[in-house]
Design a protein around this motif. Sequence first.
Motif, mmCIF file in Angstrom:
data_model
loop_
_atom_site.group_PDB
_atom_site.id
_atom_site.type_symbol
_atom_site.label_atom_id
_atom_site.label_comp_id
_atom_site.label_asym_id
_atom_site.label_seq_id
_atom_site.Cartn_x
_atom_site.Cartn_y
_atom_site.Cartn_z
ATOM 1 N N ASN B 133 0.830 -1.202 0.000
ATOM 2 C CA ASN B 133 0.000 0.000 0.000
ATOM 3 C C ASN B 133 0.871 1.260 0.000
ATOM 4 O OD1 ASN B 133 -1.521 2.130 2.039
ATOM 5 N ND2 ASN B 133 -2.911 1.179 0.590
ATOM 6 N N LEU B 134 1.865 1.269 0.879
ATOM 7 C CA LEU B 134 2.738 2.435 0.929
ATOM 8 C C LEU B 134 3.406 2.652 -0.417
ATOM 9 C CD1 LEU B 134 4.530 1.988 4.371
ATOM 10 C CD2 LEU B 134 2.853 3.712 3.770
ATOM 11 N N ASN B 135 3.928 1.580 -0.977
ATOM 12 C CA ASN B 135 4.706 1.727 -2.190
ATOM 13 C C ASN B 135 3.871 2.172 -3.379
ATOM 14 O OD1 ASN B 135 7.495 1.443 -2.789
ATOM 15 N ND2 ASN B 135 6.962 -0.133 -4.265
ATOM 16 N N GLN B 136 2.694 1.552 -3.508
ATOM 17 C CA GLN B 136 1.892 1.860 -4.685
ATOM 18 C C GLN B 136 1.228 3.219 -4.571
ATOM 19 O OE1 GLN B 136 1.757 -0.350 -7.103
ATOM 20 N NE2 GLN B 136 1.908 -2.412 -6.294
ATOM 21 N N GLN B 137 0.903 3.600 -3.355
ATOM 22 C CA GLN B 137 0.114 4.804 -3.161
ATOM 23 C C GLN B 137 0.951 6.038 -2.890
ATOM 24 O OE1 GLN B 137 -3.599 4.938 -2.985
ATOM 25 N NE2 GLN B 137 -2.944 3.288 -4.310
ATOM 26 N N ARG B 138 2.229 5.941 -3.128
ATOM 27 C CA ARG B 138 3.047 7.035 -2.614
ATOM 28 C C ARG B 138 2.695 8.376 -3.242
ATOM 29 N NH1 ARG B 138 9.015 6.932 -5.417
ATOM 30 N NH2 ARG B 138 8.125 7.523 -7.412
ATOM 31 N N GLU B 139 2.313 8.394 -4.524
ATOM 32 C CA GLU B 139 1.941 9.691 -5.121
ATOM 33 C C GLU B 139 0.725 10.266 -4.419
ATOM 34 O OE1 GLU B 139 3.023 7.306 -6.995
ATOM 35 O OE2 GLU B 139 4.675 8.252 -8.054
ATOM 36 N N ARG B 140 -0.160 9.358 -4.049
ATOM 37 C CA ARG B 140 -1.342 9.822 -3.328
ATOM 38 C C ARG B 140 -0.977 10.411 -1.985
ATOM 39 N NH1 ARG B 140 -6.303 5.910 -2.440
ATOM 40 N NH2 ARG B 140 -7.785 7.599 -2.334
ATOM 41 N N PHE B 141 -0.010 9.815 -1.347
ATOM 42 C CA PHE B 141 0.470 10.373 -0.083
ATOM 43 C C PHE B 141 0.943 11.799 -0.305
ATOM 44 C CE2 PHE B 141 0.742 7.375 3.446
ATOM 45 C CZ PHE B 141 0.408 6.184 2.842
ATOM 46 N N ARG B 142 1.773 11.961 -1.320
ATOM 47 C CA ARG B 142 2.325 13.284 -1.569
ATOM 48 C C ARG B 142 1.226 14.281 -1.894
ATOM 49 N NH1 ARG B 142 5.082 13.588 -7.130
ATOM 50 N NH2 ARG B 142 2.887 13.507 -7.676
ATOM 51 N N ASP B 143 0.269 13.850 -2.690
ATOM 52 C CA ASP B 143 -0.735 14.802 -3.156
ATOM 53 C C ASP B 143 -1.822 15.065 -2.128
ATOM 54 O OD1 ASP B 143 -0.554 13.364 -6.487
ATOM 55 O OD2 ASP B 143 0.649 14.911 -5.524
ATOM 56 N N SER B 144 -2.058 14.104 -1.243
ATOM 57 C CA SER B 144 -3.163 14.292 -0.305
ATOM 58 C C SER B 144 -2.734 14.867 1.026
ATOM 59 C CB SER B 144 -3.855 12.944 -0.034
ATOM 60 O OG SER B 144 -4.075 12.254 -1.216
ATOM 61 N N PHE B 145 -1.482 14.590 1.406
ATOM 62 C CA PHE B 145 -1.071 15.013 2.744
ATOM 63 C C PHE B 145 0.015 16.055 2.615
ATOM 64 C CE2 PHE B 145 -3.701 11.790 3.971
ATOM 65 C CZ PHE B 145 -3.248 10.500 3.739
ATOM 66 N N ASN B 146 -0.340 17.284 2.792
ATOM 67 C CA ASN B 146 0.654 18.334 2.650
ATOM 68 C C ASN B 146 1.321 18.605 3.987
ATOM 69 O OD1 ASN B 146 1.877 19.913 0.752
ATOM 70 N ND2 ASN B 146 0.687 21.727 1.283
ATOM 71 N N ILE B 147 1.678 17.517 4.665
ATOM 72 C CA ILE B 147 2.245 17.664 6.008
ATOM 73 C C ILE B 147 3.456 16.752 6.135
ATOM 74 C CG2 ILE B 147 -0.010 18.140 7.009
ATOM 75 C CD1 ILE B 147 0.105 15.256 8.127
ATOM 76 N N ARG B 148 4.100 16.845 7.302
ATOM 77 C CA ARG B 148 5.248 15.990 7.553
ATOM 78 C C ARG B 148 4.776 14.703 8.215
ATOM 79 N NH1 ARG B 148 4.636 20.624 6.700
ATOM 80 N NH2 ARG B 148 4.975 21.596 8.736
ATOM 81 N N LEU B 149 5.106 13.572 7.611
ATOM 82 C CA LEU B 149 4.781 12.273 8.199
ATOM 83 C C LEU B 149 6.045 11.689 8.797
ATOM 84 C CD1 LEU B 149 2.649 10.760 5.309
ATOM 85 C CD2 LEU B 149 1.798 11.777 7.411
ATOM 86 N N VAL B 150 5.958 11.312 10.065
ATOM 87 C CA VAL B 150 7.122 10.721 10.720
ATOM 88 C C VAL B 150 6.780 9.302 11.145
ATOM 89 C CG1 VAL B 150 8.852 11.009 12.507
ATOM 90 C CG2 VAL B 150 7.649 13.009 11.630
ATOM 91 N N PHE B 151 7.456 8.336 10.557
ATOM 92 C CA PHE B 151 7.224 6.941 10.914
ATOM 93 C C PHE B 151 8.224 6.529 11.982
ATOM 94 C CE2 PHE B 151 4.133 5.364 7.871
ATOM 95 C CZ PHE B 151 4.144 6.339 6.902
#
Lengths: 441, 550
Positions: B133-151
């Motif tokens: 999910n992380l790998n395939q959706q990464r563009e969506r992450f970038r486009d949907s979350f305009n914030i800093r994600l810390v894992f």
Amino acid sequence: MADVITQIYNAVDPFRPLEPGDPAYVHCEAERGDANVLLDLGPEILRSNRYTSQLYAGHRGAGKSTELLRLKADLEAKGCFVVYFAAVGDDGDIDAQDVQYTDILLACTRHLLEKLQGADPAPLVSWFKDRGKALHELGQTQVVMESLDVKMLASQFAEMTASIRTVPSQRRKIRDLVNPHTVTLVTALNQFITDAKTKLPGGKTQLVVIADNLDRIVPIHDDYGRNSHDEIFLDRCDQLKGLDCHVIYTVPISMVYSNRANDLKEVYGNPELLPMVMVQTPEGEIHPPGVARMQEVLTRRIQPYLPEVQLGRDIFENEAVVTQLCLASGGHVRELLLLMKEALNRTESLPIPTMAVRRRSPPPATLSPHSGKGPVGGAGASSQTRAIQNDEPHRDLLFRRCLMEYRYFDDEGTLQCWYDAHPLIKAIPEFKQAVADWQAP
Amino acid sequence: MTTDLLDWHEDDQTVDPEAEYRMLLNGLRRTEGFGLFFVQCSPFGGEQIIQRVQADLADQSVAVLKLDAPIEDGNVFKRIRDCLDTQPETQVLFIQGLELSLLDYEESKKRLGWSSEKIFSYSWQGVPPVLINLNQQRERFRDSFNIRLVFLLPVFAVKYLVHRAPDFFDWRSGIFPCSDTDELVVRKLVELSKNKDYGDCQNWPQSKRNSEILRIQSLIESSRDDINKLCFLYGTQGNLLATSGQHEEASERYTRVTKLQPNNHKAWSNLGGSLFFLKRLEDAIMAFNYAISINSDLFEVWLLKGVALNQLNRHLEAAQSFDRASQIKAEVPEAWLLQGDNLLEIERYEEAVNAYQKALENNIKDKETTYKVWLNMGEALRRLSHHERAIESFNHALSINSESPEALNNKGLALVEKAIAEATEVSEDNFKNDVKNGICLYEKSLSIKPDKHETWNNKGIALGKIGCIEEAIYSFDQAISIEPCSYEYVYNKACCYGSQGNAQDAVQVLKEAINLHPKCREMAKTDPDFDLARHDPHFKALLADQGTGA
């Protein structure tokens, strides 16, 4: 007003492909063996009488998407209507672990529907309605595809493809409903495309589809040892090639080297490959033009904030550090930006102290902790021979960017390809040991 | 001064946690818009980092998404989006606990060192959905979350992600190793050793056990030099794994303890237990032996060893083990039951009965055990021909489980055998009645379990004894149709024909019996059931035949 470091830090983002015409773009063709997407992929399309389907490969982060966007702009300037989309992951399309060719076809369909609004979608409407009816009867979708409005169809279909994504059990059922009908889908699509071509906006005459990010499909081996990549690109190539327009698909670099590479060539012709920027020669010497390109990448991104910037004076302590940084990236653009970011993180004010550049995070386990015959050994051997064996472990190393490919034209004008281990890996002790083991008689 | 960046310098690579934290802070401060940060830390360290960042980044809104169970559908994107929907002004989001979604996968176990197998990177089978999910959706992450994600992730999870979600990882703004301070490790160890709560861990949900297993893992990674601490941690982790049914991994942990502390009998006995569950019985017995050699007073170990030996059909040794166990603790009825069953299998009936009685003398808590004791004791008594007592036992068993086919069958057998034993002392009618009582029970047993061929056979024998030959033949036929390979049933059927004087059928069926087992020929030579047929030439020929297959 953000300070300069913050501005530069944000300017070296590794996750946005550059838009065509962005001044930050640097032409690196010469150091990439003249890999120029405009000349490699473009003319094929513009000159051909038939519909072409071409493949484009390259390491992760080498700059493929940027190049494809440039191609798009160029083709548009030359009379083509280009539908570009990221087939995997973009906004609800494919993310399934086992992507199949039907997913790609459906994604194409959806994007074509969205972008070609003027065309008559009647053939597709009836296809969707039939499938939608079957799905509705199965209870798979609440949506009844009654509308004749193309936009509605597109969004309904997006919903369908979105649910392909989420629940594996639904995925199977939807697939079983769609798979047997892919041929008719292609037929319906082609009717749609034929009509669309007569109504292309702006007087365009050609239609080109670019499906990016297919290189991110996970290679799944089924119980018979067959590979999902094989299935999508080879076994079902009739469907992928069957569209009545030009198509360009990105393809995983490991497939280009796989044992089906010859089949791939037969079906699609030679895949275009975007190698790394050559910063070192095969003999291990520095290759100044390549290093200069990498420096330019940084310079152009910084210039908007420091117009007179000189890397070796304002950003880093001296020229040598800059050169070393470019070498450490191995000619990989994204890597360079990452190294830059890390160094900036350790910095409070410019210029960046050399210590901050030296103390980088370890290459995060890009190699498994094996030695000798394992992956480290393979990388070690390749770094010495500048060649790779065409087998699974080496393909995997290419896939993981532990091994990288470079190209150049030699004095006789022949294109040479060679391989080397990632420079940051070369530095770690296990690697050096592996090389020593390999060299020992 | 060398500026050779391409060289790896040991002193360069010592991680200074403070410096790493400052780097993280710089990154979080400076990034405008989307950013991806990976912090490699233990669950404890993660807590501390969150607190520090919240304090140091006072001008930014910090939120935490705490995943305390695996994400079932793997859709990390959705979880993050849902979290942000409820806290829309968030600028920095910490994500904790993603590793719980990885724990069930084979590759995790190898990365955690819980398996002796190596990792081969090029198989993409069984990649956890969260990573896909992380790998395939990464563009969506970038486009949907305009914030800093810390894992916030432990080491094994980071490595896993690097390999299986490489495109996602590639977009990082940085990776920050933050190891725990010694002080924190010590504090957590002390907490752990005081934790009495573990006794209840069977009732925990699996995700709670998994969290705990991972917390211990992080302590293990920080305690490499201290053998006592390590063994304590391995052992605790092993127990949690065993409780979770992961015996393979548990045995790996226990083995480590035995290597570091060879005299730790608890580790050996736990190891034996895990191996037992893995059905590696000989290995389990070896481990038990080690444990016992260190401390001979371990009741459970002797008991389990006995069970293992019994399953390997080493009954004499099993009996010895059970003996030792009951010498240590004589009041455990289940142990006496095991002992009795073992003795039953080697025909030491008197001792078996004694064992069963001992079981009954102690307070048996559940009906199932009580039932078994009465049933098996009845069987032992029957074999000893103590018919009255056998019947009494079976009655007790039936009073608990009145529909038990075994109990009915065995009681029937006891009744019939008793009748036969007393035949000379009673009238013919009484004899027949007694046998018929037995047959009734056979019929009841068969009405519950019609495919129990032994019961058909028993019924046939009983019917034969009271002269109902035709019905006996029918019964034997039933038995044969269920179990065609048993020579006894066929032989018995032949006996029926013999006792009717039907030499022709007797010969035919006897031939089949001899084909199934040659000893039928010997038996027929002296069996009175065939006396009426002995004159028959075919019969004589059959008995005389030494296997030329006439």
